[in-house]
Design a protein around this motif. Structure first.
Motif, PDB file in Angstrom:
ATOM      1  N   HIS A   5       0.545 -61.367 -36.420  1.00  0.00           N
ATOM      2  CA  HIS A   5       1.715 -60.953 -35.816  1.00  0.00           C
ATOM      3  C   HIS A   5       2.499 -60.843 -34.886  1.00  0.00           C
ATOM      4  N   VAL A  20       9.638 -59.674 -35.438  1.00  0.00           N
ATOM      5  CA  VAL A  20       7.897 -59.873 -35.404  1.00  0.00           C
ATOM      6  C   VAL A  20       7.805 -61.250 -35.505  1.00  0.00           C
ATOM      7  N   THR A  22       5.203 -64.923 -35.097  1.00  0.00           N
ATOM      8  CA  THR A  22       4.328 -65.139 -35.046  1.00  0.00           C
ATOM      9  C   THR A  22       3.205 -65.938 -34.061  1.00  0.00           C
TER      10      THR A  22
END
Length: 304
Positions: A5, A20, A22
């Motif tokens: 992350h 945030v 990935t």
């Protein structure tokens, strides 16, 4: 902390969008706040606040996309035309503030990276991305790598000259005849005011064109023809497989701008580019810069 992350921050002329992200480009959570314009210190403080609001133990790196050229070796924002951020060592500042690897790139470069990795440019090694909004940003993927120039200031495609000694450029840019002042939402608003009065802006111009107003359609087609001149040059210089168009104004005005742009582009492009380059709509919308900033963060993490 498993490195899966990162926080991506997209600094725009009107808002700061942070989230945030990935490694697959998924946004876990996000928020936005208005972009201040009073002082550099206030902008930096708001960027810090945007990161702090999202920071958890799972975040392994931070990435920023900013609207201006970057000195990559030194991690410095050289100059922003529409935001008070000049000569700012943003990478070192944010690393010292949060003790995490920090990546930094131009906002349109970040958007191009996102579209290349998880958007409309998936599977392509050579593309040009143009973001048509308040300004005109540009990003390039060349031979499967983001093109940044000698120090990171390259691919400022909105500032290619298409009319010698033409219109003054936008913001604090001192140039004239650049592509940007002919094809942005601001350019459309200016043309709309001249044609329909101060009550019609770029959004209203597109609405009128959608309803069949011939004058509005002609204005947007003219904007498209200027855009096509730039696109033809980019096709000749970079030989991209695809030119992606994004940004709020670019997407909203697509049906009225892009046909004229593609016609002029194919007139100006040489063979084989004239026949091989595609024009496509970007897929990630207003989230492209945020997602791309996340990928810039992972790039910094992997290089640490």
């Amino acid at each position: 902390m498993d490195g899966s992350h990162a926080i991506g921050v997209d600094l725009g002329g009107t808002k700061i969008l942070a989230g945030v992200v990935t490694r697959t480009g998924e946004i876990i959570r996000q928020h936005e706040r208005p972009t201040p314009h009073d002082a550099q210190e206030t902008v930096v403080a708001e960027l810090e606040a945007a990161v702090a609001e999202l920071l958890t133990d799972e975040v392994a790196a931070i990435g920023f996309g900013v609207p201006g050229p970057i000195d990559q070796p030194h991690g410095v924002v050289v100059h922003c035309v529409n935001v008070p951020l000049d000569g700012m060592p943003l990478r070192d500042h944010m690393h010292a503030r949060f003790d995490l690897p920090v990546g930094l790139d131009n906002d349109a470069n970040a958007a191009a990276i996102a579209e290349w990795r998880v958007g409309a440019g998936r599977g392509v090694d050579n593309l040009v991305m143009l973001t048509m909004g308040t300004g005109l940003g540009g990003g390039v993927i060349a031979n499967g790598r983001p093109f940044r120039g000698a120090t990171g200031g390259g691919a400022e495609l909105g500032h290619v000259v298409i009319v010698h000694d033409g219109r003054p450029c936008q913001g604090t840019c001192t140039g004239r005849g650049h592509l940007e002042p002919y094809v942005t939402g601001l350019a459309a608003t200016r043309a709309a005011h001249e044609a329909f009065g101060p009550g019609v802006d770029a959004h209203g111009l597109v609405e009128l064109a959608d309803k069949g107003d011939e004058k509005a359609r002609a204005i947007l087609a003219e904007i498209g023809s200027y855009l096509g001149s730039g696109m033809g040059s980019f096709a000749n210089i970079f030989e991209p497989e695809v030119i992606l168009i994004g940004g709020g104004f670019g997407v909203a005005a697509w049906d009225h701008v892009i046909p004229a742009a593609e016609q002029i582009m194919r007139r100006e492009a040489l063979l084989p580019m004239r026949d091989t380059v595609r024009v496509a709509r970007a897929e990630l919308g207003t989230l492209a810069g945020l997602i791309g900033a996340g990928f810039v963060a992972f790039e910094a993490l992997d290089a640490a």
